[in-house]
Design a protein around this motif. Structure first.
Motif, PDB file in Angstrom:
ATOM      1  N   GLY A   1       0.818  -1.209   0.000  1.00 51.23           N
ATOM      2  CA  GLY A   1       0.000   0.000   0.000  1.00 51.23           C
ATOM      3  C   GLY A   1       0.848   1.254   0.000  1.00 51.23           C
ATOM      4  O   GLY A   1       1.081   1.865   1.050  1.00 51.23           O
ATOM      5  N   ASN A   2       1.321   1.652  -1.172  1.00 52.23           N
ATOM      6  CA  ASN A   2       2.183   2.832  -1.265  1.00 52.23           C
ATOM      7  C   ASN A   2       1.407   4.118  -0.998  1.00 52.23           C
ATOM      8  O   ASN A   2       0.273   4.281  -1.469  1.00 52.23           O
ATOM      9  CB  ASN A   2       2.820   2.905  -2.656  1.00 52.23           C
ATOM     10  CG  ASN A   2       3.706   4.123  -2.814  1.00 52.23           C
ATOM     11  OD1 ASN A   2       4.509   4.438  -1.938  1.00 52.23           O
ATOM     12  ND2 ASN A   2       3.554   4.831  -3.919  1.00 52.23           N
ATOM     13  N   ASP A   3       2.014   5.039  -0.266  1.00 50.39           N
ATOM     14  CA  ASP A   3       1.390   6.325   0.036  1.00 50.39           C
ATOM     15  C   ASP A   3       1.480   7.234  -1.189  1.00 50.39           C
ATOM     16  O   ASP A   3       2.526   7.821  -1.457  1.00 50.39           O
ATOM     17  CB  ASP A   3       2.076   6.967   1.238  1.00 50.39           C
ATOM     18  CG  ASP A   3       1.488   8.326   1.586  1.00 50.39           C
ATOM     19  OD1 ASP A   3       0.323   8.582   1.210  1.00 50.39           O
ATOM     20  OD2 ASP A   3       2.190   9.139   2.208  1.00 50.39           O
ATOM     21  N   GLY A   4       0.370   7.369  -1.904  1.00 46.21           N
ATOM     22  CA  GLY A   4       0.356   8.169  -3.126  1.00 46.21           C
ATOM     23  C   GLY A   4       0.582   9.645  -2.897  1.00 46.21           C
ATOM     24  O   GLY A   4       1.176  10.330  -3.738  1.00 46.21           O
ATOM     25  N   LEU A   5       0.146  10.164  -1.744  1.00 51.09           N
ATOM     26  CA  LEU A   5       0.268  11.607  -1.498  1.00 51.09           C
ATOM     27  C   LEU A   5       1.702  12.046  -1.243  1.00 51.09           C
ATOM     28  O   LEU A   5       2.038  13.204  -1.469  1.00 51.09           O
ATOM     29  CB  LEU A   5      -0.618  12.019  -0.309  1.00 51.09           C
ATOM     30  CG  LEU A   5      -2.114  12.047  -0.571  1.00 51.09           C
ATOM     31  CD1 LEU A   5      -2.870  12.377   0.710  1.00 51.09           C
ATOM     32  CD2 LEU A   5      -2.458  13.069  -1.652  1.00 51.09           C
ATOM     33  N   ASN A   6       2.542  11.146  -0.762  1.00 49.15           N
ATOM     34  CA  ASN A   6       3.959  11.469  -0.612  1.00 49.15           C
ATOM     35  C   ASN A   6       4.776  10.973  -1.796  1.00 49.15           C
ATOM     36  O   ASN A   6       6.004  11.088  -1.808  1.00 49.15           O
ATOM     37  CB  ASN A   6       4.512  10.889   0.689  1.00 49.15           C
ATOM     38  CG  ASN A   6       4.284  11.809   1.867  1.00 49.15           C
ATOM     39  OD1 ASN A   6       3.435  12.701   1.812  1.00 49.15           O
ATOM     40  ND2 ASN A   6       5.023  11.595   2.946  1.00 49.15           N
ATOM     41  N   THR A   7       4.104  10.396  -2.784  1.00 51.99           N
ATOM     42  CA  THR A   7       4.754   9.982  -4.031  1.00 51.99           C
ATOM     43  C   THR A   7       4.595  11.077  -5.080  1.00 51.99           C
ATOM     44  O   THR A   7       5.577  11.570  -5.636  1.00 51.99           O
ATOM     45  CB  THR A   7       4.142   8.662  -4.538  1.00 51.99           C
ATOM     46  OG1 THR A   7       4.308   7.657  -3.541  1.00 51.99           O
ATOM     47  CG2 THR A   7       4.798   8.214  -5.828  1.00 51.99           C
TER      48      THR A   7
ATOM     49  N   VAL B   1       3.074  -0.751 -16.318  1.00 53.70           N
ATOM     50  CA  VAL B   1       2.022  -0.253 -15.428  1.00 53.70           C
ATOM     51  C   VAL B   1       2.430  -0.526 -13.983  1.00 53.70           C
ATOM     52  O   VAL B   1       2.734  -1.670 -13.631  1.00 53.70           O
ATOM     53  CB  VAL B   1       0.673  -0.928 -15.727  1.00 53.70           C
ATOM     54  CG1 VAL B   1      -0.405  -0.420 -14.766  1.00 53.70           C
ATOM     55  CG2 VAL B   1       0.263  -0.691 -17.175  1.00 53.70           C
ATOM     56  N   THR B   2       2.440   0.517 -13.156  1.00 53.66           N
ATOM     57  CA  THR B   2       2.786   0.366 -11.744  1.00 53.66           C
ATOM     58  C   THR B   2       1.589   0.731 -10.880  1.00 53.66           C
ATOM     59  O   THR B   2       1.024   1.815 -11.019  1.00 53.66           O
ATOM     60  CB  THR B   2       3.974   1.261 -11.367  1.00 53.66           C
ATOM     61  OG1 THR B   2       5.104   0.932 -12.184  1.00 53.66           O
ATOM     62  CG2 THR B   2       4.346   1.074  -9.905  1.00 53.66           C
ATOM     63  N   PHE B   3       1.213  -0.178  -9.968  1.00 50.73           N
ATOM     64  CA  PHE B   3       0.057   0.049  -9.098  1.00 50.73           C
ATOM     65  C   PHE B   3       0.376  -0.439  -7.696  1.00 50.73           C
ATOM     66  O   PHE B   3       1.365  -1.142  -7.458  1.00 50.73           O
ATOM     67  CB  PHE B   3      -1.175  -0.693  -9.638  1.00 50.73           C
ATOM     68  CG  PHE B   3      -1.106  -2.196  -9.448  1.00 50.73           C
ATOM     69  CD1 PHE B   3      -1.747  -2.793  -8.366  1.00 50.73           C
ATOM     70  CD2 PHE B   3      -0.401  -2.991 -10.334  1.00 50.73           C
ATOM     71  CE1 PHE B   3      -1.679  -4.169  -8.177  1.00 50.73           C
ATOM     72  CE2 PHE B   3      -0.324  -4.369 -10.152  1.00 50.73           C
ATOM     73  CZ  PHE B   3      -0.962  -4.963  -9.073  1.00 50.73           C
ATOM     74  N   SER B   4      -0.465  -0.059  -6.750  1.00 51.78           N
ATOM     75  CA  SER B   4      -0.410  -0.581  -5.391  1.00 51.78           C
ATOM     76  C   SER B   4      -1.825  -0.956  -4.974  1.00 51.78           C
ATOM     77  O   SER B   4      -2.792  -0.387  -5.483  1.00 51.78           O
ATOM     78  CB  SER B   4       0.178   0.463  -4.437  1.00 51.78           C
ATOM     79  OG  SER B   4       0.581  -0.124  -3.221  1.00 51.78           O
TER      80      SER B   4
END
Length: 396
Positions: free
Chosen positions: A47-53, A307-310
């Protein structure tokens, strides 16, 4: 050769589960031409943090909700007036500047699940959140359009649900040489010599023999193709980069594989997020940079979509341990040289108008992305594979 002797002597009776997961390679196969375009799926597990990515550096709500873990405005690699890249993603920012990256914000699905295992299953099967499927979306693609197990390869020791179909599975291996060596086991060879034994159907072993024949044939083919490819591209010295290096060698060898699958774990950042995410994003970005350069050098980048997803994003508000808890919607990356909408595909969802759990509201169903890839990139019937119709997007 009786059944007990068969099971005792055949090491592949167990190693079929250890090496790859092989399938009914000779039954109910489509003879459709798979074409040349390839899909590389990469999961950022945990579960990557999208907001800090992808950082909303001009948004006051972002900094109010994350007083200790927000990426400072001075450190953000700015892409637009509102959004920029984490400082560890400099190689990805370069791809963005070159027009090779599309970022889709707020990707999710209705009634999201915050369990790692269940959320991963949903993404890998393309199911509804209350629906439990036993086949993956790429496995169903193989069932309909595949003709050999190696049409989909996961660079891992075990096969993900995403690549498991009803009639056909992909292959999982971290090392084609080891895969081939296992298939040459003397007990395995001894078993195959008894393929014509009359009692096979009676003891229900005919299917296992067929899968073992497919195993040997596939392992040899993958190994022979892999060893023909060479590269001068330097890769970082880590497991993720090695996955991509193996993938590039296979792609550049001209192997008849349409789908490749890899993953990078560790993104469950409940505590001490700043350092751990920075390290992981650096591993990801530097690996991708080497991978894309390798493909470009061999003229295969044009026909490869990455394609990269979490499985989910993180909560907007930081927690007491200077980390973030499980959230829902997040961003997804599309990398390629055939993008119709490079850059940001859509705006970031509101950070003040959140759902009841404090999460971003999704605006793009991940299955619309799958449908677009199947229809526009892989040129197949998406509704049959996804078991439903989803709106197509315009990124490829």
């Amino acid at each position: 050769m009786d059944r007990r002797h068969f099971l005792k002597q055949s090491t592949l009776a167990s190693s079929l589960f250890f090496v790859p997961s092989f399938v009914k390679a000779f039954e109910s196969m489509s003879t459709s031409n798979l074409g040349y375009k390839r899909l590389v799926m990469i999961q950022l597990s945990g579960g990557n943090d999208g907001l800090n990515t992808i950082v909303p550096f001009n948004n006051d709500a972002y900094y109010r909700n994350r007083p200790k873990i927000a990426i400072s405005k001075a450190d953000v690699l700015k892409a637009t007036d509102e959004l920029g890249f984490h400082t560890s993603l400099r190689p990805l920012k370069k791809l963005y500047d070159e027009g090779h990256l599309t970022i889709i914000n707020n990707v999710g699905y209705p009634n999201p699940n915050r369990s790692h295992f269940r959320a991963t299953d949903i993404w890998q099967t393309a199911s509804n959140s209350n629906e439990y499927l036993q086949t993956g979306w790429l496995g169903r693609y193989l069932d309909t359009y595949g003709n050999k197990p190696y049409n989909a390869i996961e660079i891992h020791d075990s096969l993900s649900l995403a690549l498991k179909g009803q009639q056909m599975h992909g292959i999982a291996t971290t090392n084609p040489a080891v895969l081939f060596k296992t298939s040459q086991d003397p007990y395995f060879k001894n078993v195959l010599r008894h393929y014509q034994d009359e009692h096979l159907s009676e003891h229900n072993l005919g299917y296992l023999y067929k899968t073992m024949i497919a195993a040997e044939s596939s392992a040899k083919y993958i190994f022979e193709k892999h060893k023909t490819a060479s590269s001068k591209q330097e890769y970082p010295n880590n497991a993720f980069a090695n996955q991509l290096k193996t993938t590039s060698k296979l792609i550049n060898s001209g192997i008849e594989t349409k789908v490749f699958y890899s993953s990078l774990g560790g993104f469950d950042t409940h505590a001490g997020q700043l350092n751990s995410q920075a390290r992981l994003l650096k591993i990801y970005a530097e690996g991708i940079e080497a991978f894309v350069q390798d493909l470009k050098q061999h003229g295969t980048f044009d026909d490869t979509l990455i394609v990269t997803f979490s499985e989910f994003g993180r909560r907007v508000k930081q927690n007491a341990a200077n980390g973030t808890d499980h959230g829902t919607a997040s961003n997804l990356f599309i990398i390629g040289n055939q993008l119709k909408t490079p850059g940001f595909y859509n705006d970031l969802a509101s950070l003040s108008d959140l759902d009841s759990n404090g999460d971003l509201k999704y605006t793009v169903d991940f299955r619309s992305i799958y449908a677009t890839i199947l229809d526009k990139w892989m040129a197949v019937e998406d509704q049959t594979i996804l078991n439903a119709s989803f709106p197509k997007l315009n990124f490829i």
